[in-house]
Design a protein around this motif. Sequence first.
Motif, PDB file in Angstrom:
ATOM      1  N   ILE A 110      -0.974   5.178   4.468  1.00 40.17           N
ATOM      2  CA  ILE A 110       0.401   4.894   4.082  1.00 40.17           C
ATOM      3  C   ILE A 110       1.209   4.924   5.374  1.00 40.17           C
ATOM      4  O   ILE A 110       1.211   5.918   6.101  1.00 40.17           O
ATOM      5  CB  ILE A 110       0.947   5.926   3.069  1.00 40.17           C
ATOM      6  CG1 ILE A 110       0.063   5.977   1.824  1.00 40.17           C
ATOM      7  CG2 ILE A 110       2.389   5.611   2.732  1.00 40.17           C
ATOM      8  CD1 ILE A 110       0.047   4.712   0.989  1.00 40.17           C
ATOM      9  N   LEU A 111       1.869   3.824   5.620  1.00 38.00           N
ATOM     10  CA  LEU A 111       2.623   3.670   6.850  1.00 38.00           C
ATOM     11  C   LEU A 111       4.112   3.628   6.555  1.00 38.00           C
ATOM     12  O   LEU A 111       4.532   3.166   5.491  1.00 38.00           O
ATOM     13  CB  LEU A 111       2.204   2.370   7.551  1.00 38.00           C
ATOM     14  CG  LEU A 111       0.694   2.137   7.709  1.00 38.00           C
ATOM     15  CD1 LEU A 111       0.427   0.734   8.213  1.00 38.00           C
ATOM     16  CD2 LEU A 111       0.090   3.170   8.625  1.00 38.00           C
ATOM     17  N   THR A 112       4.888   4.076   7.501  1.00 39.00           N
ATOM     18  CA  THR A 112       6.345   3.943   7.395  1.00 39.00           C
ATOM     19  C   THR A 112       6.684   2.482   7.684  1.00 39.00           C
ATOM     20  O   THR A 112       5.854   1.731   8.205  1.00 39.00           O
ATOM     21  CB  THR A 112       7.034   4.889   8.404  1.00 39.00           C
ATOM     22  OG1 THR A 112       6.598   4.537   9.716  1.00 39.00           O
ATOM     23  CG2 THR A 112       6.714   6.346   8.100  1.00 39.00           C
ATOM     24  N   PRO A 113       7.892   2.038   7.366  1.00 37.08           N
ATOM     25  CA  PRO A 113       8.258   0.635   7.613  1.00 37.08           C
ATOM     26  C   PRO A 113       8.075   0.186   9.060  1.00 37.08           C
ATOM     27  O   PRO A 113       7.857  -0.997   9.323  1.00 37.08           O
ATOM     28  CB  PRO A 113       9.723   0.567   7.183  1.00 37.08           C
ATOM     29  CG  PRO A 113       9.851   1.635   6.147  1.00 37.08           C
ATOM     30  CD  PRO A 113       8.947   2.743   6.621  1.00 37.08           C
ATOM     31  N   ARG A 118       2.402   7.718   7.888  1.00 37.06           N
ATOM     32  CA  ARG A 118       3.289   8.734   7.312  1.00 37.06           C
ATOM     33  C   ARG A 118       2.484  10.014   7.072  1.00 37.06           C
ATOM     34  O   ARG A 118       1.414   9.969   6.474  1.00 37.06           O
ATOM     35  CB  ARG A 118       3.865   8.225   5.986  1.00 37.06           C
ATOM     36  CG  ARG A 118       4.824   9.226   5.347  1.00 37.06           C
ATOM     37  CD  ARG A 118       5.374   8.736   4.035  1.00 37.06           C
ATOM     38  NE  ARG A 118       4.301   8.659   3.054  1.00 37.06           N
ATOM     39  CZ  ARG A 118       4.355   7.896   1.974  1.00 37.06           C
ATOM     40  NH1 ARG A 118       5.384   7.125   1.732  1.00 37.06           N
ATOM     41  NH2 ARG A 118       3.336   7.883   1.133  1.00 37.06           N
ATOM     42  N   PRO A 119       2.995  11.155   7.525  1.00 36.66           N
ATOM     43  CA  PRO A 119       2.304  12.427   7.261  1.00 36.66           C
ATOM     44  C   PRO A 119       2.180  12.685   5.758  1.00 36.66           C
ATOM     45  O   PRO A 119       3.077  12.347   4.977  1.00 36.66           O
ATOM     46  CB  PRO A 119       3.203  13.478   7.918  1.00 36.66           C
ATOM     47  CG  PRO A 119       4.032  12.719   8.913  1.00 36.66           C
ATOM     48  CD  PRO A 119       4.194  11.337   8.341  1.00 36.66           C
ATOM     49  N   VAL A 120       1.064  13.284   5.363  1.00 40.29           N
ATOM     50  CA  VAL A 120       0.796  13.560   3.948  1.00 40.29           C
ATOM     51  C   VAL A 120       1.947  14.320   3.302  1.00 40.29           C
ATOM     52  O   VAL A 120       2.372  14.012   2.189  1.00 40.29           O
ATOM     53  CB  VAL A 120      -0.521  14.362   3.789  1.00 40.29           C
ATOM     54  CG1 VAL A 120      -0.723  14.790   2.345  1.00 40.29           C
ATOM     55  CG2 VAL A 120      -1.693  13.550   4.273  1.00 40.29           C
ATOM     56  N   GLU A 121       2.479  15.306   4.008  1.00 38.11           N
ATOM     57  CA  GLU A 121       3.541  16.139   3.408  1.00 38.11           C
ATOM     58  C   GLU A 121       4.816  15.364   3.140  1.00 38.11           C
ATOM     59  O   GLU A 121       5.709  15.847   2.448  1.00 38.11           O
ATOM     60  CB  GLU A 121       3.826  17.379   4.271  1.00 38.11           C
ATOM     61  CG  GLU A 121       4.332  17.105   5.668  1.00 38.11           C
ATOM     62  CD  GLU A 121       3.227  16.863   6.695  1.00 38.11           C
ATOM     63  OE1 GLU A 121       3.589  16.696   7.869  1.00 38.11           O
ATOM     64  OE2 GLU A 121       2.038  16.835   6.342  1.00 38.11           O
ATOM     65  N   GLN A 122       4.921  14.148   3.654  1.00 44.82           N
ATOM     66  CA  GLN A 122       6.093  13.313   3.376  1.00 44.82           C
ATOM     67  C   GLN A 122       5.855  12.327   2.231  1.00 44.82           C
ATOM     68  O   GLN A 122       6.699  11.477   1.958  1.00 44.82           O
ATOM     69  CB  GLN A 122       6.500  12.558   4.642  1.00 44.82           C
ATOM     70  CG  GLN A 122       7.058  13.464   5.711  1.00 44.82           C
ATOM     71  CD  GLN A 122       7.420  12.709   6.984  1.00 44.82           C
ATOM     72  OE1 GLN A 122       7.445  11.490   7.026  1.00 44.82           O
ATOM     73  NE2 GLN A 122       7.703  13.449   8.034  1.00 44.82           N
ATOM     74  N   GLY A 136      12.622   4.982  -0.736  1.00 43.54           N
ATOM     75  CA  GLY A 136      12.293   4.376   0.543  1.00 43.54           C
ATOM     76  C   GLY A 136      11.299   3.246   0.411  1.00 43.54           C
ATOM     77  O   GLY A 136      11.013   2.769  -0.691  1.00 43.54           O
ATOM     78  N   GLU A 137      10.769   2.846   1.562  1.00 46.29           N
ATOM     79  CA  GLU A 137       9.770   1.793   1.626  1.00 46.29           C
ATOM     80  C   GLU A 137       8.560   2.319   2.370  1.00 46.29           C
ATOM     81  O   GLU A 137       8.664   3.244   3.184  1.00 46.29           O
ATOM     82  CB  GLU A 137      10.310   0.553   2.345  1.00 46.29           C
ATOM     83  CG  GLU A 137      11.310  -0.205   1.545  1.00 46.29           C
ATOM     84  CD  GLU A 137      11.722  -1.526   2.208  1.00 46.29           C
ATOM     85  OE1 GLU A 137      11.104  -1.940   3.204  1.00 46.29           O
ATOM     86  OE2 GLU A 137      12.676  -2.132   1.695  1.00 46.29           O
ATOM     87  N   GLU A 138       7.414   1.715   2.066  1.00 44.00           N
ATOM     88  CA  GLU A 138       6.182   2.103   2.727  1.00 44.00           C
ATOM     89  C   GLU A 138       5.260   0.890   2.799  1.00 44.00           C
ATOM     90  O   GLU A 138       5.468  -0.110   2.118  1.00 44.00           O
ATOM     91  CB  GLU A 138       5.488   3.239   1.976  1.00 44.00           C
ATOM     92  CG  GLU A 138       5.031   2.851   0.582  1.00 44.00           C
ATOM     93  CD  GLU A 138       4.501   4.014  -0.249  1.00 44.00           C
ATOM     94  OE1 GLU A 138       4.699   5.176   0.124  1.00 44.00           O
ATOM     95  OE2 GLU A 138       3.891   3.731  -1.299  1.00 44.00           O
TER      96      GLU A 138
END
Length: 185
Positions: A110-113, A118-122, A136-138
């Motif tokens: 899972i990537l940020t835009p 993206r860290p798991v905790e997020q 948000g978006e991913e």
Amino acid sequence: DSWYEINAFPTLEGLSVFSTDRSNEKRGMQRLQENEERLKELNRDLELRNAQLEVERSRWQGVVEGIAEEVWVCDLQGKMSLINLGHITPMGLKEFENKTIEEVLEEVDILTPDGKIRPVEQSPLLVSLSGKIVRGEEIMRQRSSGRIRYRQYSSAPTRDENGNITGAVAIVRDITNIKEAQKDL
């Protein structure tokens, strides 16, 4: 009220009469009958309430299944369920049902835009388990196939009648077609 059992027996001397106080037994039988009637009444009420709950459950199931986006829920341990399987995206998400967030993240990135992992905790569901609402978006990249999907999400905690967090729910919308059309412009 008093209840007595009286028995009379002829004897050589005349008549012998015996009596036994059966009041407690009779009251006990009356209470038993009253309790049985009350139990029948409670069972009728329970059957009616169960029927009403089944109608309500079916209604909410129809509502959720009618949502044209992914609907994910997780419990306090992070075990996820995709609860509207009729509307899964081309990502092949059914394979993730009943896995924990950590298990899913072993199979996808899972990537940020901006393209960073993206860290798991997020993860939205995990953040919502702490009581927060997130939007948000991913970008989801399936490791085995390399397929990429762009997604929008909103996530919130679920609570019991006392306000205690019982899990989290997320609505995820596949926006890959929109992103691809924007790139073509």
